[in-house]
Write an enzyme that holds these catalytic residues in place. Structure first.
Site, PDB file in Angstrom:
ATOM      1  N   ASP A   1       0.844  -1.188   0.000  1.00 28.23           N
ATOM      2  CA  ASP A   1       0.000   0.000   0.000  1.00 28.23           C
ATOM      3  C   ASP A   1       0.884   1.244   0.000  1.00 28.23           C
ATOM      4  O   ASP A   1       2.006   1.199  -0.509  1.00 28.23           O
ATOM      5  CB  ASP A   1      -0.922  -0.029   1.227  1.00 28.23           C
ATOM      6  CG  ASP A   1      -2.304   0.531   0.934  1.00 28.23           C
ATOM      7  OD1 ASP A   1      -2.396   1.753   0.711  1.00 28.23           O
ATOM      8  OD2 ASP A   1      -3.283  -0.228   0.936  1.00 28.23           O
TER       9      ASP A   1
ATOM     10  N   HIS B   1      -3.907   5.974   3.267  1.00 28.20           N
ATOM     11  CA  HIS B   1      -4.597   4.758   2.866  1.00 28.20           C
ATOM     12  C   HIS B   1      -3.990   3.518   3.524  1.00 28.20           C
ATOM     13  O   HIS B   1      -4.706   2.688   4.110  1.00 28.20           O
ATOM     14  CB  HIS B   1      -4.539   4.656   1.344  1.00 28.20           C
ATOM     15  CG  HIS B   1      -5.447   3.649   0.729  1.00 28.20           C
ATOM     16  ND1 HIS B   1      -5.096   2.331   0.564  1.00 28.20           N
ATOM     17  CD2 HIS B   1      -6.695   3.770   0.204  1.00 28.20           C
ATOM     18  CE1 HIS B   1      -6.077   1.682  -0.033  1.00 28.20           C
ATOM     19  NE2 HIS B   1      -7.068   2.536  -0.258  1.00 28.20           N
TER      20      HIS B   1
ATOM     21  N   SER C   1     -11.228  -1.233  -0.782  1.00 22.01           N
ATOM     22  CA  SER C   1      -9.939  -1.223  -0.083  1.00 22.01           C
ATOM     23  C   SER C   1     -10.102  -1.459   1.405  1.00 22.01           C
ATOM     24  O   SER C   1      -9.214  -1.999   2.066  1.00 22.01           O
ATOM     25  CB  SER C   1      -9.235   0.129  -0.282  1.00 22.01           C
ATOM     26  OG  SER C   1      -8.728   0.263  -1.577  1.00 22.01           O
TER      27      SER C   1
END
Length: 444
Positions: free
Chosen positions: A158, A204, A386
Site C-alpha cells: 500500500d 490509505h 480497499s
C-alpha cells in the site's frame, strides 16, 4: 536526495501538491532476464544499464525480473536489449490509487490513552463507530481469546504504514519492511529523515493496516497480536501504484515469508495493445506466490463493474490467479453501490462502508495529503473495497494460525464459514457470503 528530484524542487509540506510533485518521478522499466543469463552476461547487461545512467532498483533472481530506474537513453536501452542476458525491456504502467468513495474525519478527543489489545471492544471509538467488527463477529473471537499470533505475518502492499502511531506501535516488523517507490523515498527522507522509508505519506495504507491489527487504543483491528510487514508500492506523491512497484513488492513479501498479503489497490488496462505483457508478468509472479504458500487478499475495486464480463479489460487483481477477491458490503449487509462484482470473480464480501456508515481506523501522522492528520491522533472514516479486503486479511491471519501455510485450506475455511447473503452459495456481489470470523474459527 536520490534520483529524479532535488531538495529545491520539493514543496513545503503545507504547500504539498500531488500535481506539482508527480512530474519529478523517475522513469521505471521492467526487465526480464533470459535463461542464457550467466554471470558474465548479467554483468554486461548491468554495464549497459549503467552507461545509460540507469540503476537497478530491484532484482529477483528466481523469476528473473528486475525493476530499473532512469533508463531513458534509447541507444543504451537498445544496447541492453541486444544483450543475450535480457529478453525484454518493458515500459512501466502506473495505475491510480483506488482512493475511497467517501471520507470523513473525527478527532480523538479526550482519549484516555489506555491500550486494550486483550479487550479491543474497549477501544475509544469502538462503540460509536465500529459496526463493521460487530457485523463480522470479530468481537466473538476476542471474547474467546483469539487475538492472533505474533508468529503470523501480514504484508500490507500500500502507501506505507505510520508504524509509530499508538494503535500500530510495536506491530510492524521494520526489518522485513521495504519501500519500492523511489520518488516517495525522496520526500520521506526530506520531511521525515528519522523515519523508516515505509512511513505513510498518504493515509490509505495506515488505515488498511489498522483494520487488520491494532493495539486497541482508539479503534479495534480484527486482530491485536499478529505482525505486519509494510511494503510501500503506492505513491502519495504521484497518487498512483506503479506496476513495477507492485511486482517488486509482491516478490519481496513472499521472500520475507509473509503468511498473508493484502492488496487494497487496483489496476485496469486493456490486455491488447501491448499490455498483454503486463498480464504475463502478473501470472508469472502470482504463480511464484502460490508455490511459496502465501495467501493473497485483493480488493475487488470501486467501479461497479461486472468482472465476469469485462472482455479485454483487466480489472484489479481479481483477474489474477491464486488470489482471494473481496467485494464491499455496507452497514445493512447489502452490496455497496460502488463495488465490483461477478460470480466467478468474487470469493467473499466484507464491510467496505458507505455514506450510511464508514470504516474507521487511524490516520497517518506523516501524511502529506491530509494536513490535520499531522496535528494529532485522528481516526478517519473511509469507504471502498480497499476497506473490505483487510477484514479478510485479518481473518486469514487467524486461520493460518489454526491450519498453517495452506492457502487453499485458508481460503476454503473463510469461504465455507461466510454468512450467505445472496443466491444460495455463490452470488455475484457476495461470492460465498459476508465473512464471519467466529464461524471461521469454529466458535459458532
Amino acid at each position: 536526495m536520490g534520483a529524479g528530484v532535488s531538495s529545491s524542487e520539493i514543496p513545503h509540506i503545507d504547500d504539498f501538491s500531488i500535481d506539482s510533485a508527480a512530474d519529478s518521478a523517475p522513469t521505471m522499466h521492467l526487465v526480464t532476464l533470459s535463461g542464457k543469463c550467466d554471470e558474465i552476461a548479467f554483468s554486461d547487461a548491468i554495464d549497459a544499464l549503467n552507461a545509460a545512467n540507469a540503476s537497478v532498483v530491484f532484482f529477483h533472481e528466481e523469476t528473473g525480473i528486475a525493476v530499473v530506474k532512469g533508463l531513458d537513453d534509447d541507444a543504451a536501452k537498445q544496447e541492453a536489449r541486444d544483450s543475450e542476458c535480457i529478453s525484454d525491456i518493458d515500459d512501466d504502467e502506473s495505475f491510480l490509487l483506488d482512493v475511497d468513495t467517501s471520507t470523513s474525519e473525527s478527532t480523538l478527543m479526550e482519549n484516555d490513552g489506555v491500550m486494550s489489545p486483550t479487550d479491543p471492544a474497549s477501544s475509544y471509538w469502538y462503540d460509536a463507530f465500529q459496526w463493521n467488527m460487530r457485523t463480522i463477529k470479530a468481537d466473538k473471537a476476542w471474547e474467546a481469546g483469539r487475538f492472533g499470533s505474533d508468529s503470523v505475518t501480514v504484508a500490507v502492499l500500500d502507501t506505507g504504514i505510520d508504524y509509530e502511531n499508538p494503535d500500530l506501535a510495536g506491530l510492524v516488523d521494520l526489518d522485513k519492511s521495504a519501500s519500492f517507490v523511489p520518488l516517495d523515498d525522496v520526500y520521506s527522507q526530506y520531511y521525515f529523515p528519522w523515519k523508516h522509508p515505509i512511513t505513510d505519506l498518504h493515509y490509505h495504507g495506515t488505515h488498511v493496516a489498522n483494520t487488520i491489527v491494532g493495539n486497541g487504543w482508539s479503534v479495534a483491528g480484527v486482530t491485536s497480536n499478529i505482525k505486519l510487514i509494510g511494503v510501500k508500492v503506492c505513491s502519495a506523491v504521484e497518487g498512483s501504484c506503479p506496476f513495477s512497484s507492485v511486482i517488486a513488492g509482491v516478490l519481496h513479501a513472499v521472500d520475507v515469508e509473509a503468511d498473508v498479503i493484502n492488496m487494497s489497490l487496483g489496476g485496469s488496462f486493456q490486455k491488447a495493445n501491448g499490455n498483454g505483457k503486463i498480464a504475463g508478468y502478473i501470472n508469472k509472479v502470482f504463480n511464484y506466490v502460490n508455490r511459496n504458500k502465501s495467501v493473497v487478499v485483493v480488493a475487488a475495486g470501486n467501479d461497479n463493474t461486472d468482472l465476469d464480463h469485462n472482455g479485454n479489460q483487466y480489472n484489479s487483481y481479481c483477474d489474477t490467479p491464486n488470489t482471494m477477491c473481496v467485494s464491499a458490503s455496507d452497514i445493512n449487509d447489502q452490496a455497496t453501490d460502488y463495488t465490483n462484482y461477478g460470480n466467478s470473480a468474487i470469493d467473499v464480501a466484507a464491510p467496505g462502508g458507505s455514506s450510511e456508515g464508514s470504516i474507521y481506523a487511524v490516520c497517518s501522522q506523516t501524511s502529506l495529503v491530509i494536513a490535520a492528520c499531522r496535528a494529532g491522533w485522528y481516526v478517519i472514516g473511509l469507504a471502498g473495497s480497499s476497506m473490505a479486503a483487510p477484514h479478510v486479511a485479518g481473518l486469514a491471519a487467524l486461520v493460518v494460525e489454526d491450519v498453517g501455510n495452506k492457502p487453499a485450506q485458508v481460503k476454503n475455511t473463510i469461504r465455507n464459514s461466510a454468512d450467505d447473503l445472496g443466491d444460495n452459495g455463490n452470488d455475484p456481489y457476495f461470492g460465498r457470503g459476508r465473512i464471519n470470523v467466529a464461524a471461521a474459527l469454529g466458535l459458532e
